[in-house]
Structures are given as structure tokens and as C-alpha cells.
Motif scaffolding. Structure first.
Motif, PDB file in Angstrom:
ATOM      1  N   ALA A 116       0.834  -1.103   0.043  1.00 56.75           N
ATOM      2  CA  ALA A 116       0.095   0.005  -0.015  1.00 56.75           C
ATOM      3  C   ALA A 116       0.891   1.234  -0.092  1.00 56.75           C
ATOM      4  O   ALA A 116       0.568   2.174  -0.466  1.00 56.75           O
ATOM      5  N   ALA A 117       2.096   1.185   0.545  1.00 54.48           N
ATOM      6  CA  ALA A 117       2.983   2.302   0.837  1.00 54.48           C
ATOM      7  C   ALA A 117       3.544   2.642  -0.638  1.00 54.48           C
ATOM      8  O   ALA A 117       3.938   3.906  -0.575  1.00 54.48           O
ATOM      9  N   VAL A 118       3.653   1.808  -1.414  1.00 49.34           N
ATOM     10  CA  VAL A 118       4.670   2.268  -2.590  1.00 49.34           C
ATOM     11  C   VAL A 118       3.930   2.159  -3.988  1.00 49.34           C
ATOM     12  O   VAL A 118       4.157   2.969  -4.759  1.00 49.34           O
ATOM     13  N   MET A 119       2.615   1.890  -3.888  1.00 51.23           N
ATOM     14  CA  MET A 119       1.989   1.941  -5.378  1.00 51.23           C
ATOM     15  C   MET A 119       1.974   3.403  -5.700  1.00 51.23           C
ATOM     16  O   MET A 119       2.488   3.616  -6.954  1.00 51.23           O
ATOM     17  N   LEU A 120       1.275   4.137  -5.103  1.00 50.28           N
ATOM     18  CA  LEU A 120       1.018   5.434  -6.141  1.00 50.28           C
ATOM     19  C   LEU A 120       2.348   6.325  -6.165  1.00 50.28           C
ATOM     20  O   LEU A 120       2.647   6.985  -7.145  1.00 50.28           O
ATOM     21  N   LEU A 157      15.616   6.276  -7.079  1.00 49.11           N
ATOM     22  CA  LEU A 157      15.292   5.734  -8.294  1.00 49.11           C
ATOM     23  C   LEU A 157      16.348   6.605  -9.340  1.00 49.11           C
ATOM     24  O   LEU A 157      16.927   5.910 -10.065  1.00 49.11           O
ATOM     25  N   ALA A 158      16.373   7.776  -8.747  1.00 52.31           N
ATOM     26  CA  ALA A 158      17.196   8.772  -9.639  1.00 52.31           C
ATOM     27  C   ALA A 158      18.770   8.178  -9.645  1.00 52.31           C
ATOM     28  O   ALA A 158      19.543   8.299 -10.448  1.00 52.31           O
ATOM     29  N   LEU A 278       8.551  -2.039  -9.133  1.00 53.77           N
ATOM     30  CA  LEU A 278       9.048  -1.539  -7.635  1.00 53.77           C
ATOM     31  C   LEU A 278       8.714  -2.814  -6.813  1.00 53.77           C
ATOM     32  O   LEU A 278       9.731  -2.817  -5.910  1.00 53.77           O
ATOM     33  N   PHE A 279       8.015  -3.853  -7.024  1.00 59.17           N
ATOM     34  CA  PHE A 279       7.845  -4.887  -5.822  1.00 59.17           C
ATOM     35  C   PHE A 279       9.341  -5.705  -6.023  1.00 59.17           C
ATOM     36  O   PHE A 279       9.629  -6.290  -4.849  1.00 59.17           O
ATOM     37  N   ASP A 288      14.186   0.974  -0.774  1.00 61.59           N
ATOM     38  CA  ASP A 288      13.665   1.320   0.571  1.00 61.59           C
ATOM     39  C   ASP A 288      12.370   2.060   0.838  1.00 61.59           C
ATOM     40  O   ASP A 288      12.415   3.447   0.407  1.00 61.59           O
ATOM     41  N   VAL A 289      11.222   1.562   1.271  1.00 66.29           N
ATOM     42  CA  VAL A 289       9.977   2.276   1.110  1.00 66.29           C
ATOM     43  C   VAL A 289       9.769   2.660   2.630  1.00 66.29           C
ATOM     44  O   VAL A 289       9.411   1.317   3.418  1.00 66.29           O
TER      45      VAL A 289
END
Ligand code: NDP
Length: 321
Positions: A116-120, A157-158, A278-279, A288-289
Motif C-alpha cells: 500500500a505504501a509504494v503503489m501511488l 530511483l534517480a 517496484l515490488f 527502501d519504502v
């Protein structure tokens, strides 16, 4: 069941924890028991009416949970499957109905709160660095609000893409988080003019791209930092919508874009590719989320106050129970 409802637009006080009917799935839908809802800045725009949603509504676009019921035409998922989503309003609830095609499977190595924390915010960082401006080694980028939900992911990601990352943050504690995520140059914008700082380090008009989710307070100054043919990606309004500019302000052959996640996950293929990347990076410990706050869903009002008050870092998840 219980859900947050908004019957009139306004401040955080319009978020009411209330009894609503249990959802039933349409033919192409599933009903999901929500394990965690993600808090996003767009939820505040829906709440205030900056982005219009028909009233009454249950806010929240992002979450993860377990499928509890299937519509008659749904064949590719089953009751008990764990899924996540990022573009279906109504997530601030114990259960919600949404199209099966909006959901993505959550792999075994990723728990539901992290999903839930990473999706959007994660898919936003993904499209910004891969498609809006394709970052590569040698590029210089500026990420505003570097310790925020999108910011911490965008910095990581950058750096994975090989870029040199400048970032702005509001406090020393946030500076440490942004540096920990890999930012090369962290600027405390309350102490110095962020534009002057970038110019002192990199020279005049040295940036290839600015990723701006802050808007009004930084947009105009950021334009002056871009190289000829540089890209201004203005993707949010945390400080308010940016003021209008003249086309002449783009005279050094700048490109201005106002991207939205929903256009970058418009196909099922894009949705699965971005969430799948992402996953995979999370499972490999490459991404790291950071969940900065876990707040009961019934206290969504407090969560909105904290987000708008700049008191949060990384992700805030709302927990129905
Ligand atoms: P954040 O976690 O980044 O929170 C916002 C941060 O913005 C604050 O913590 C604060 O950090 C900074 N900020 C600067 N000025 C203000 C202000 N006046 N009021 C409040 N905050 C301010 O939020 P999100 O990660 O959820 O979203 C970041 C931005 O990205 C938002 O504008 C959002 O709308 C946008 N977004 C756009 C998407 C798209 O596809 N277009 C998708 C997802 C998000 P500091 O204290 O360091 O200044």
C-alpha cells in the motif's frame, strides 16, 4: 462497515468516520478487505475540492488487501488473493469494491502495508525518471520535497539511474533522510535560497530536469536553473498551484510538462510493469519504502493535518483496524 466519508469539501474536519453499507461487486469488480490505505497529497486536493469529486464520497486512491468477493465475470483472481491498487477512489474504508483490472498481485516477498505504501508514490517516481525525463548517468536533477513520500522514492530511483541529485527539504531531520536515500546535495530551503545553492554548486543553468511536486513556492525559481532544452516536470501543488507564466519564460528552449500518474498507468501492461519493477526492487532490498507514520483510519483527520502541516516523512499508511 465503517469508512471515512466526505459530505462537503473543506478542511480535515470534513473527514468523518461513519457507518456505510457493505459494498457488493459489479460484474467486473472484486470486493477487497482493506489491510492498509496509503495517504497521498491528492487526497487533500479531493477533500478541499481543488480536484473535484462528486459528493458524498469516500476518499483514498491507494491501498492493499485481500480479495473477499468476486463479480460474476471475474476469472483471473480468486477469493483470498492479495492485491494492491492506486487509482480507485474509496479506499478509506474497511472494504471496497473496485474493478479487478485495477488491481495488481502482491508477490509473496512484499507485505500488504509495504505494498500500500509504494503503489501511488512509487509508480509516480518510476514514470518521472523513466518516461517524463529518462534519467541516465551524467544527468543532473533537482527533486523538491526530498523527504516526502514521492521524494524519498524519486531520489533512490534517480540514483539507480546514475544521476546527480539535488534536493530541497524543510528541516535538518528531513535532510538526514534525503541524504540517507542517496541525494548528493541536500538544500535546507528555509536557511538559503535553493536556486542560489544549486548555482553555487553546479553553475548557472546546470540542471537537465526539475521534478517539482511543491508548485507555487518553487516553480518560477526552478525554471531559471534548467539547461537550454531542459525539462520542467511540475507534478504537484503541495504549496499551491504554480502561478501562470508566459511562453517567453521558456525561451531557453525549455520543455514544460504537467504529468499525471493516471496517464502513465493507462494500460494494464504499464500498470503491471511499473508496480512489478517496484515490488522486485523491494524484494531485492534495492528500494527502501519508508513508512514514517501508521495511523488508525478512524483518525484520517489527524493524518491530513500532519501531511498538510509538513510534519510527515516518507509514507503515511492508514490502518482500518
Ligand atoms: P509529501 O510527502 O511530499 O508531502 C508534501 C511535502 O511538500 C511536505 O512534507 C513539505 O516538505 C513540502 N512542502 C513544501 N511547501 C509546502 C506547503 N506549503 N505545504 C505543505 N507541504 C509543503 O507528499 P506526497 O509525496 O504525497 O506528494 C508530493 C507531491 O507530489 C504533491 O504535490 C502531490 O500532489 C504530487 N503527486 C503528483 C502525482 C502525479 O502523478 N502528478 C502523483 C503523486 C504525487 P518540506 O517540509 O521538506 O518542505
Amino acid at each position: 462497515m465503517k469508512a471515512i466519508q466526505i459530505t462537503q469539501t473543506g478542511g480535515p474536519e470534513v473527514l468523518e468516520w461513519t457507518d456505510v453499507p457493505d459494498p457488493t461487486p459489479g460484474p467486473d469488480e472484486v470486493v477487497v478487505e482493506v489491510a492498509a490505505a496509503g495517504l497521498n497529497y491528492i487526497d487533500t486536493y479531493h477533500r478541499t475540492g481543488l480536484y473535484s469529486v462528486p459528493l458524498p464520497f469516500t476518499p483514498g486512491l491507494e491501498g492493499a488487501g485481500t480479495i473477499a468477493a468476486l463479480g460474476s465475470d471475474v476469472t483471473d483472481v480468486a477469493v483470498g488473493d492479495t492485491v494492491a491498487w492506486s487509482a480507485d477512489i474509496g479506499t478509506y474504508a474497511e472494504h471496497m469494491a473496485l474493478p479487478a483490472a485495477s488491481t495488481v498481485p502482491v508477490p509473496a516477498g512484499v507485505d500488504l502495508e509495504q505494498a500500500a505504501a509504494v503503489m501511488l508514490q512509487g509508480m509516480t517516481a518510476h514514470y518521472l525518471v523513466t518516461d517524463t525525463f529518462t534519467l541516465a548517468e551524467g544527468h543532473r536533477c533537482l527533486v523538491h520535497a526530498g523527504a516526502g513520500g514521492v521524494g524519498l522514492l524519486l531520489i533512490q530511483l534517480a540514483k539507480m539511474a546514475g544521476a546527480e541529485v539535488f534536493t530541497t527539504v524543510g528541516t535538518q531531520a528531513k535532510a538526514e533522510l534525503a541524504a540517507g536515500a542517496g541525494a548528493d546535495h541536500v538544500i535546507l530551503y528555509r536557511d538559503v535560497d535553493f536556486g542560489d545553492s544549486v548555482e553555487e554548486i553546479a553553475g548557472e543553468r546546470a540542471l537537465d530536469v526539475v521534478y517539482d511536486g511543491v508548485g507555487k513556492s518553487v516553480f518560477r525559481r526552478s525554471l531559471d536553473l534548467l539547461k537550454p532544452r531542459g525539462v520542467m516536470a511540475t507534478f504537484g501543488n503541495a504549496s499551491g498551484p504554480a502561478d501562470p507564466i508566459s511562453p517567453l519564460d521558456l525561451a531557453p528552449s525549455l520543455y514544460l510538462t504537467r504529468p499525471s500518474l493516471f496517464h502513465y498507468i493507462a494500460t494494464r501492461e504499464d500498470l503491471l510493469r511499473r508496480s512489478g519493477d517496484l515490488f522486485a526492487w523491494m524484494a531485492d532490498d534495492r528500494l527502501d519504502v519508508r513508512v514514517g507514520e501508521r495511523i488508525p483510519l478512524a483518525e484520517a483527520r489527524r493524518a491530513h493535518e500532519m501531511l498538510e502541516g509538513r510534519q510527515t516523512t516518507g509514507k503515511v499508511v492508514l490502518l482500518p483496524s
